[in-house]
Design an enzyme around this catalytic site. Structure first.
Site, mmCIF file in Angstrom:
data_model
loop_
_atom_site.group_PDB
_atom_site.id
_atom_site.type_symbol
_atom_site.label_atom_id
_atom_site.label_comp_id
_atom_site.label_asym_id
_atom_site.label_seq_id
_atom_site.Cartn_x
_atom_site.Cartn_y
_atom_site.Cartn_z
ATOM 1 N N ASP A 140 -0.132 42.797 -62.366
ATOM 2 C CA ASP A 140 0.285 43.445 -63.612
ATOM 3 C C ASP A 140 0.169 44.973 -63.499
ATOM 4 O OD1 ASP A 140 1.082 43.649 -66.264
ATOM 5 O OD2 ASP A 140 -0.374 42.196 -66.996
ATOM 6 N N ASP B 11 7.063 39.999 -71.920
ATOM 7 C CA ASP B 11 5.951 39.421 -72.674
ATOM 8 C C ASP B 11 6.450 38.662 -73.889
ATOM 9 O OD1 ASP B 11 3.921 40.170 -71.064
ATOM 10 O OD2 ASP B 11 3.233 41.858 -72.275
HETATM 11 C C1 DGJ Z 1 0.692 41.962 -69.808
HETATM 12 C C2 DGJ Z 1 1.370 40.749 -69.240
HETATM 13 O O1 DGJ Z 1 2.748 40.886 -69.288
HETATM 14 C C3 DGJ Z 1 0.881 39.515 -69.960
HETATM 15 O O2 DGJ Z 1 1.573 38.396 -69.519
HETATM 16 C C4 DGJ Z 1 -0.587 39.392 -69.728
HETATM 17 O O3 DGJ Z 1 -0.823 39.156 -68.377
HETATM 18 C C5 DGJ Z 1 -1.295 40.634 -70.191
HETATM 19 N N1 DGJ Z 1 -0.728 41.844 -69.651
HETATM 20 C C6 DGJ Z 1 -2.747 40.576 -69.827
HETATM 21 O O4 DGJ Z 1 -3.401 41.738 -70.092
#
Ligand code: DGJ
Length: 747
Positions: free
Chosen positions: A476, A542
Site C-alpha cells: 500500500d 477502495d
Molecule cells: C488503503 C487500502 O486501499 C485499503 O484497502 C486498506 O488496505 C487500507 N489502506 C489500510 O490502511
C-alpha cells in the site's frame, strides 16, 4: 568529429518470423506487428522521426518507404522557418519546432537548446518478436549524448525511452541541469478528439473528452505516486470514437512518480502525444558521465478502444512474470474487521473463507507494533506481541492448513511520526525547508534513497517473509509526496524515491521468487505499466460499491487485463457510499476481475454465505475464459446500461454482463447487439445463474414490477454470431442497479 549523413551501424539478428523490420539497411525503418506499422525516418543527421504510426501498411519496398517520408514533408509557407519542421521523437527547438521541447535543461543558463547529431542506428529483432531500433546521438556543443530506444512489441504496442548522458569531457563544474524529457508520437489530423481520465480516492479513472484543438492538453502529476487522478491513457481518435469503432491512438507514461502526459496540436499542422517524468527543480543534474533514463512511453493504436486495450492486455500477458497460475479468490480482512483484530475472530473468518471457496487470505492493516488505528506504527514492521503473543503463526498455520495462501498488508514507504523507527531516525523522513511536510493520514514518507532506511525496510520485510509462509504482499501507499526532499540538504527526492521503490520490490522478488505483490495506493493510486513490471495485481479502488466499480473497472481495464484487477464482493451496504445492492449486482461486478471478498462472512446469514459460495464457484468455472479471453465493451446500448464481456480467443464462448446503472429512458430498452462472435457459428444464448434470473413460471420478473420479459429470455435462444452482432435480441427494462449475466456458447 564529422557526423555521417547516414548513420552507419546496422545489426540485424534473426528473430521470430512473426515480426520483420523491412529494409534495415535503408535509412527508413518499417516495423510491423499485429496490424500496426511504424515508419521511422532514420536518415540522419537529425534524430529519428516517426512518419507513420497506425494501421499496417503492408509489405513495402525501400523506394516506397523513401516515398512515404517524402510525402510527409510539409510545404514551407509564409513566415515559418525556411526548412520544413519535422519533429523527431525527441522534438528539438533548434530544428524549428516551437512546441514543447523533448529535452529541457541547461548548464547554468547555457546549452539550453540542443541539436543532436545521430552517430549510429542499430536494428534488432529479438526471439520473442520484439523489434528494436536503437539510436545514439551526440550534441558536441552542449556536451551531451543521447540514446533512444524504440520497440515494437509483438502485441503491436510500441514503447520508447531515452537516456541522456553528460559527455565525459564536459566541465565537471557545470553539470547539466535536466528539467524535463518527453518523447512524442505523431497522430494524424483526423485524430480530432481527446479522451483522458481523472479521478480521486474512491472514484478512480473516470473519462473526460474534449476536442483536440490547437494548444496543449497537459496532464501533470506532482503527487509522487501514479495518482488516482492519473490518466491511465491519453487517447486521440477520430470524432466519436468508441470501444468498437473509430481510429484511436493512445499513450501511457509508465512511471510511478511525478509525470507529465501531453497532447499538443500546433498551428503548423502537427499533432503529438507525449509523455515523460516530471522532474522537480534541480532533481537531476548530470556531471561528466552521469546519465538519466526516462520512463518508457507506451503507444497503442487500434480501431476502437477495445483494440487499443487488447494490445496492452496481450503485452502484459506476454510478460515473463505474468501470473501463470489461476488467480486465487481472495478474502481481505480490511472491510471485514478493519483494525479490530483478534485471533479468534480472524480464525473464524478463515474457516468461513475456506468454506465458501476462498484460496488466499489477506491480513490487512493493523497487525504490527502499535497499529491499533491509523495514527501510529507505520515503519515498525514487527508483529505486535500485545495482539499476537505467538506471532502470526496460529493464523498462518490455520490459513495454510485450510489450503489457502496467506497474504500480508504492508506500506513500506511510509512512516508514522508515532513509531519507534521515526523516533530513532528522524532524518529518514522526507522533508525540505527545515520543516516536516503536512501530514496526510497522520503519516510521512520514508526516504528510501537513504541506504540505511532502505536496508532497514528491506531487512524487516525479508525477515517477515522468511519467518512466515507469506505468498503475497498487499503493498500500500497512502499519501501523496509533498515537500519530499532529502532531509539533510532539502534536495527534491521523488525521482530517487521512485527508483528506490522499484529496487526494493525487485530485491524482495529476487530473494523470494514466488512472492506475488499487489499494487495498492489508497485503492487505485498506483496503476502504471512500470509498477506492473514487478507486481501481479492492482487494487482498483477502495470503493467496493458495485455501481462505482462498474465504471472504475471498465476504464482500469483499458490498460490491464481482468486477471490483474482486484475486484471484491463487499457487504450489501457499501461502506464507502452507503448504497445497498443485491448480491447479483455486487458479485456479478466482482466476477470479471481477480475476484475477492471483503466482508465479515461470520456476520452473514448461512443463506448469503451459500450464495457467495455459488458465485465463487462460478468464477472458478469461468476463470480460464475471464482471465484469458478478449475483453469487449459495447457501445450501442441504452444509456442506462453498461454492457461488457469476455469472448474466448477461439470465439467458442462468451460471458456478458448487462448492468443497469440508471433508470432506462425507454422500456423495454430495445435490441441488445452482441458483436465479436464468430458470424458463421450458431450460439446458444441464455441467462447465466446465479445472476438475477428475473423470471418466474409466468415469465414475470419477481422483484417488484411485473413487466413481461421478451420471450427469448425465459428460454434462451439459438442464433448465429452474425445475427447476434447485427440484429441482436430484445432487452427488457432492468431495475436500476440490477445485473444480468448472459452466456453464449457455440453449438
Ligand atoms: C488503503 C487500502 O486501499 C485499503 O484497502 C486498506 O488496505 C487500507 N489502506 C489500510 O490502511
Amino acid at each position: 568529429m564529422t557526423p555521417p549523413s547516414a548513420p552507419p551501424t546496422i545489426d540485424v539478428s534473426a528473430g521470430s518470423p512473426l515480426a520483420t523490420i523491412a529494409h534495415p539497411g535503408s535509412a527508413v525503418r518499417h516495423l510491423r506487428a499485429a496490424g500496426v506499422s511504424i515508419v521511422l525516418d532514420c536518415d540522419g543527421p537529425r534524430l529519428p522521426r516517426v512518419v507513420h504510426w497506425g494501421a499496417d501498411l503492408g509489405d513495402l519496398d525501400a523506394a516506397t518507404l523513401q516515398a512515404i517520408v517524402r510525402a510527409d514533408v510539409q510545404a514551407v509557407v509564409s513566415n515559418v522557418p525556411d526548412r520544413p519542421i519535422t519533429p523527431s521523437v525527441l522534438a528539438e527547438h533548434a530544428t524549428g519546432w516551437m512546441g514543447l521541447p523533448g529535452l529541457i535543461g541547461h548548464r547554468g543558463g547555457a546549452d539550453w537548446s540542443t541539436l543532436f547529431v545521430v552517430r549510429s542506428v542499430a536494428t534488432r529483432v529479438d526471439l520473442d518478436g520484439t523489434q528494436r531500433v536503437t539510436v545514439q546521438a551526440v550534441d558536441e556543443a552542449a556536451r551531451l549524448e543521447l540514446g533512444l530506444v524504440l520497440e515494437l512489441l509483438r502485441s503491436g504496442v510500441l514503447r520508447m525511452k531515452a537516456t541522456v548522458t553528460g559527455s565525459a569531457d564536459a566541465d565537471p563544474d557545470r553539470p547539466y541541469t535536466l528539467d524535463g524529457l518527453t518523447l512524442s508520437l505523431p497522430v494524424p489530423r483526423r485524430a480530432a478528439e481527446l479522451l483522458d481520465f481523472t479521478g480521486r480516492h474512491l472514484r478512480e479513472r473516470h473519462p473526460q473528452r474534449r476536442a483536440f484543438d490547437v494548444g496543449s492538453w497537459v496532464r501533470d502529476n506532482r503527487r509522487g505516486r501514479t495518482g488516482s487522478d492519473a490518466t491511465v491513457l491519453l487517447a486521440a481518435g477520430t470524432p466519436g470514437f468508441g470501444f468498437g469503432h473509430g481510429e484511436v491512438w493512445a499513450v501511457h507514461t509508465a512511471w510511478s512518480g511525478n509525470h507529465r502526459t501531453v497532447a499538443e496540436r500546433t498551428p503548423n499542422g502537427h499533432a503529438l502525444l507525449a509523455g515523460g517524468e516530471l522532474l522537480l527543480p534541480g532533481e537531476v543534474a548530470l556531471g561528466p558521465g552521469d546519465s538519466y533514463t526516462s520512463p518508457w512511453i507506451y503507444g497503442s493504436y487500434g480501431t476502437g478502444l477495445d483494440a487499443v486495450a487488447g494490445r496492452f492486455h496481450r503485452f502484459l500477458r506476454d510478460r515473463p512474470g505474468h501470473p501463470a497460475t489461476p488467480r486465487p479468490v481472495i478474502l481481505n480482512t480490511w472491510e471485514s474487521v478493519y483494525f479490530d483484530m483478534d485471533l479468534p475472530t480472524l480464525l473464524d473468518l478463515a474457516d468461513h473463507a475456506a468454506a465458501v471457496g476462498v484460496e488466499r487470505y489477506v491480513l490487512d492493516d493493523g497487525w504490527f507494533v502499535g497499529r491499533r488505528d491509523d495514527h501510529a506504527g507505520l515503519g515498525d514492521w514487527q508483529v505486535d506481541p500485545d495482539v499476537w503473543p505467538r506471532g502470526l503463526h496460529p493464523l498462518v498455520d490455520r490459513v495454510t492448513s485450510l489450503g489457502m495462501q496467506f497474504g500480508l498488508w504492508v506500506e513500506p514507504e511510509m512512516i508514522n511520526p508515532d513509531s519507534h523507527v521515526a523516533r530513532a531516525h528522524p532524518d529518514w523522513i522526507l522533508a525540505t525547508g527545515g520543516r516536516l511536510p503536512v501530514e496526510s493520514r497522520h503519516q510521512q514518507v520514508l526516504d528510501l534513497a537513504n541506504p540505511d532506511a532502505f536496508d532497514h525496510i528491506l531487512g524487516s520485510l525479508d525477515a517477515l517473509l522468511r519467518e512466515y509462509r507469506i505468498s503475497y504482499l498487499k503493498w500500500d501507499h497512502n499519501r501523496d509526496l509533498i515537500d519530499a526532499g532529502h532531509r539533510a540538504d532539502g534536495r527534491p527526492a521523488v525521482h530517487e524515491q521512485t527508483l528506490a521503490v522499484y529496487r526494493l520490490m525487485d530485491e524482495l522478488r529476487r530473494r523470494h521468487p514466488r512472492l506475488e505483490i499487489e499494487s495498492c495506493s489508497s485503492g487505485g493510486g498506483r496503476i502504471d505499466l512500470e509498477v506492473l513490471q514487478r507486481t501481479d495485481r492492482v487494487w482498483a479502488s477502495d470503493c467496493i460499491d458495485a455501481l462505482e466499480r462498474q465504471t472504475i473497472q471498465r476504464y482500469t481495464g483499458l490498460l490491464l487485463p481482468p486477471e490483474l484487477i482486484g475486484a471484491h464482493i463487499g457487504t450489501d451496504r457499501a461502506h464507502t457510499t452507503g448504497r445497498r445492492h443485491n448480491l447479483s449486482f455486487r458479485a456479478g461486478t466482482a466476477l470479471f476481475g481477480h475476484m475477492g471478498i471483503e466482508a465479515n462472512l461470520a456476520r452473514l446469514s448461512a443463506t448469503e454465505r451459500a450464495e457467495i459460495a455459488d458465485w465463487v464457484a462460478l468464477h472458478k468455472r469461468l476463470r480460464p475464459l475471464l482471465h484469458g479471453g478478449r475483453v469487449v465493451r459495447f457501445d450501442d446500448v441504452d444509456p442506462s446500461l453498461l454492457v461488457h464481456g469476455v469472448i474466448a480467443d477461439d470465439r467458442s464462448e462468451a460471458v456478458i454482463s448487462v448492468a443497469a446503472v440508471a433508470t432506462a429512458d425507454s422500456a423495454p430498452t430495445g435490441r441488445l447487439v452482441l458483436p465479436g462472435l464468430d458470424p458463421d457459428a450458431l450460439y446458444d444464448l441464455a441467462l447465466l445463474p446465479p445472476g438475477d434470473m428475473i423470471q418466474d413460471e409466468d415469465g414475470h420478473r419477481p422483484q417488484g414490477n411485473n413487466h413481461r420479459l421478451p420471450p427469448w429470455l425465459t428460454t434462451g435462444i439459438r442464433l448465429t454470431g452474425a445475427v447476434l452482432g447485427h440484429a441482436g435480441v430484445q432487452w427488457p427494462e432492468l431495475l436500476p442497479e440490477q445485473l444480468l449475466l448472459l452466456h453464449a456458447r457455440r453449438v
